[in-house]
Design a protein around this motif. Structure first.
Motif, PDB file in Angstrom:
ATOM      1  N   UNK A  31       0.827  -1.207   0.000  1.00 53.47           N
ATOM      2  CA  UNK A  31       0.000   0.000   0.000  1.00 53.47           C
ATOM      3  C   UNK A  31       0.866   1.264   0.000  1.00 53.47           C
ATOM      4  N   UNK A  32       1.946   1.243   0.759  1.00 49.99           N
ATOM      5  CA  UNK A  32       2.820   2.421   0.817  1.00 49.99           C
ATOM      6  C   UNK A  32       3.402   2.725  -0.561  1.00 49.99           C
ATOM      7  N   UNK A  33       3.806   1.681  -1.273  1.00 52.00           N
ATOM      8  CA  UNK A  33       4.360   1.890  -2.616  1.00 52.00           C
ATOM      9  C   UNK A  33       3.298   2.453  -3.553  1.00 52.00           C
ATOM     10  N   UNK A  34       2.092   1.931  -3.468  1.00 50.90           N
ATOM     11  CA  UNK A  34       0.986   2.443  -4.270  1.00 50.90           C
ATOM     12  C   UNK A  34       0.739   3.917  -3.957  1.00 50.90           C
ATOM     13  N   UNK A  35       0.732   4.260  -2.682  1.00 47.25           N
ATOM     14  CA  UNK A  35       0.514   5.656  -2.280  1.00 47.25           C
ATOM     15  C   UNK A  35       1.631   6.554  -2.804  1.00 47.25           C
ATOM     16  N   UNK A  36       2.878   6.110  -2.674  1.00 50.33           N
ATOM     17  CA  UNK A  36       3.993   6.931  -3.155  1.00 50.33           C
ATOM     18  C   UNK A  36       3.972   7.064  -4.677  1.00 50.33           C
ATOM     19  N   UNK A  37       3.590   6.000  -5.381  1.00 45.65           N
ATOM     20  CA  UNK A  37       3.464   6.076  -6.841  1.00 45.65           C
ATOM     21  C   UNK A  37       2.412   7.120  -7.228  1.00 45.65           C
ATOM     22  N   UNK A  38       1.283   7.102  -6.522  1.00 38.68           N
ATOM     23  CA  UNK A  38       0.209   8.049  -6.813  1.00 38.68           C
ATOM     24  C   UNK A  38       0.662   9.478  -6.540  1.00 38.68           C
ATOM     25  N   UNK A  39       1.307   9.700  -5.406  1.00 36.82           N
ATOM     26  CA  UNK A  39       1.777  11.044  -5.062  1.00 36.82           C
ATOM     27  C   UNK A  39       2.824  11.507  -6.062  1.00 36.82           C
ATOM     28  N   UNK A  40       3.780  10.647  -6.390  1.00 31.69           N
ATOM     29  CA  UNK A  40       4.795  10.990  -7.392  1.00 31.69           C
ATOM     30  C   UNK A  40       4.154  11.370  -8.723  1.00 31.69           C
ATOM     31  N   UNK A  41       3.166  10.586  -9.120  1.00 29.20           N
ATOM     32  CA  UNK A  41       2.504  10.836 -10.398  1.00 29.20           C
ATOM     33  C   UNK A  41       1.902  12.245 -10.429  1.00 29.20           C
ATOM     34  N   UNK A  42       1.149  12.604  -9.403  1.00 27.93           N
ATOM     35  CA  UNK A  42       0.483  13.907  -9.410  1.00 27.93           C
ATOM     36  C   UNK A  42       1.428  15.056  -9.099  1.00 27.93           C
ATOM     37  N   UNK A  43       2.542  14.782  -8.442  1.00 22.92           N
ATOM     38  CA  UNK A  43       3.585  15.801  -8.315  1.00 22.92           C
ATOM     39  C   UNK A  43       4.184  16.092  -9.689  1.00 22.92           C
ATOM     40  N   UNK A  44       4.475  15.034 -10.444  1.00 18.45           N
ATOM     41  CA  UNK A  44       5.022  15.183 -11.795  1.00 18.45           C
ATOM     42  C   UNK A  44       4.044  15.932 -12.697  1.00 18.45           C
ATOM     43  N   UNK A  45       2.762  15.620 -12.564  1.00 16.60           N
ATOM     44  CA  UNK A  45       1.726  16.295 -13.360  1.00 16.60           C
ATOM     45  C   UNK A  45       1.509  17.741 -12.897  1.00 16.60           C
ATOM     46  N   UNK A  46       2.002  18.064 -11.699  1.00 13.14           N
ATOM     47  CA  UNK A  46       1.851  19.416 -11.163  1.00 13.14           C
ATOM     48  C   UNK A  46       0.466  19.722 -10.629  1.00 13.14           C
ATOM     49  N   UNK A  47      -0.298  18.676 -10.270  1.00  8.77           N
ATOM     50  CA  UNK A  47      -1.672  18.914  -9.820  1.00  8.77           C
ATOM     51  C   UNK A  47      -1.965  18.376  -8.419  1.00  8.77           C
ATOM     52  N   UNK A  48      -0.957  17.937  -7.693  1.00  4.94           N
ATOM     53  CA  UNK A  48      -1.214  17.402  -6.361  1.00  4.94           C
ATOM     54  C   UNK A  48      -1.871  18.448  -5.466  1.00  4.94           C
ATOM     55  N   UNK A  49      -1.362  19.662  -5.486  1.00  2.00           N
ATOM     56  CA  UNK A  49      -1.958  20.736  -4.686  1.00  2.00           C
ATOM     57  C   UNK A  49      -3.386  21.043  -5.100  1.00  2.00           C
ATOM     58  N   UNK A  50      -3.670  20.963  -6.384  1.00  4.47           N
ATOM     59  CA  UNK A  50      -5.027  21.199  -6.893  1.00  4.47           C
ATOM     60  C   UNK A  50      -5.970  20.121  -6.381  1.00  4.47           C
ATOM     61  N   UNK A  51      -5.509  18.879  -6.399  1.00  6.30           N
ATOM     62  CA  UNK A  51      -6.331  17.774  -5.894  1.00  6.30           C
ATOM     63  C   UNK A  51      -6.645  17.962  -4.410  1.00  6.30           C
ATOM     64  N   UNK A  52      -5.637  18.353  -3.654  1.00  7.68           N
ATOM     65  CA  UNK A  52      -5.836  18.575  -2.219  1.00  7.68           C
ATOM     66  C   UNK A  52      -6.828  19.706  -1.989  1.00  7.68           C
ATOM     67  N   UNK A  53      -6.645  20.809  -2.698  1.00  6.88           N
ATOM     68  CA  UNK A  53      -7.544  21.950  -2.496  1.00  6.88           C
ATOM     69  C   UNK A  53      -8.973  21.617  -2.911  1.00  6.88           C
ATOM     70  N   UNK A  54      -9.126  20.817  -3.955  1.00  9.56           N
ATOM     71  CA  UNK A  54     -10.469  20.403  -4.377  1.00  9.56           C
ATOM     72  C   UNK A  54     -11.156  19.608  -3.277  1.00  9.56           C
ATOM     73  N   UNK A  55     -10.395  18.831  -2.533  1.00  7.51           N
ATOM     74  CA  UNK A  55     -10.956  18.050  -1.430  1.00  7.51           C
ATOM     75  C   UNK A  55     -11.314  18.955  -0.258  1.00  7.51           C
ATOM     76  N   UNK A  56     -10.510  19.986  -0.049  1.00  7.79           N
ATOM     77  CA  UNK A  56     -10.667  20.805   1.150  1.00  7.79           C
ATOM     78  C   UNK A  56     -11.647  21.965   0.997  1.00  7.79           C
ATOM     79  N   UNK A  57     -11.959  22.348  -0.221  1.00  4.00           N
ATOM     80  CA  UNK A  57     -12.824  23.503  -0.422  1.00  4.00           C
ATOM     81  C   UNK A  57     -14.227  23.094  -0.818  1.00  4.00           C
ATOM     82  N   UNK A  58     -15.175  23.809  -0.267  1.00  5.91           N
ATOM     83  CA  UNK A  58     -16.572  23.642  -0.641  1.00  5.91           C
ATOM     84  C   UNK A  58     -16.878  24.772  -1.613  1.00  5.91           C
TER      85      UNK A  58
END
Length: 120
Positions: free
Chosen positions: A9-36
């Motif tokens: 699971x940890x490897x899967x999580x790190x792969x996912x985080x790496x992927x969206x860091x590379x895409x430059x959208x990890x922060x956007x994904x987080x903000x979409x979760x946190x904002x109404x």
């Protein structure tokens, strides 16, 4: 996916985080979760979502993930950089988007897939 590909699971999580860091959208994904969001035409800005709740008909499933100390150091930095507030938010946002991403090249398929994410 973890069972099918034989990865932790940890490897899967790190792969996912790496992927969206590379895409430059990890922060956007987080903000979409946190904002109404506000209705179209509202003069008010989005509000902070204090509790992330799953949508009706979508069940949240907790799964154990263990990170090594060096990995936790990096994840703690990413929590601060993205404004995720909690490690669980950062991990769940990335993993959910990663697992729901149906685009074969692995890129984010669009805002609709981000807004309709079930929790892992």
């Amino acid at each position: 996916m973890s069972r099918a590909e034989g990865i932790e699971y940890a490897q899967l999580a790190m792969d996912a985080i790496d992927h969206y860091l590379t895409e430059g959208v990890l922060g956007v994904l987080v903000q979409a979760r946190l904002e109404v969001s506000r209705p179209n035409g509202s003069r008010f800005p989005p509000r902070r979502n204090l509790r992330s709740r799953s949508k009706a008909g979508i069940r949240r499933v907790l799964w154990p993930v263990q990170f090594r100390p060096a990995e936790l150091d990096i994840l703690t930095e990413l929590v601060e950089e993205t404004g995720a507030e909690h490690l669980s938010t950062l991990v769940s946002v990335a993993v959910e988007a990663y697992l729901l991403d149906d685009d074969e090249d692995g890129s984010l398929t669009g805002a609709s897939s981000v807004s309709a994410l079930p929790a892992t």
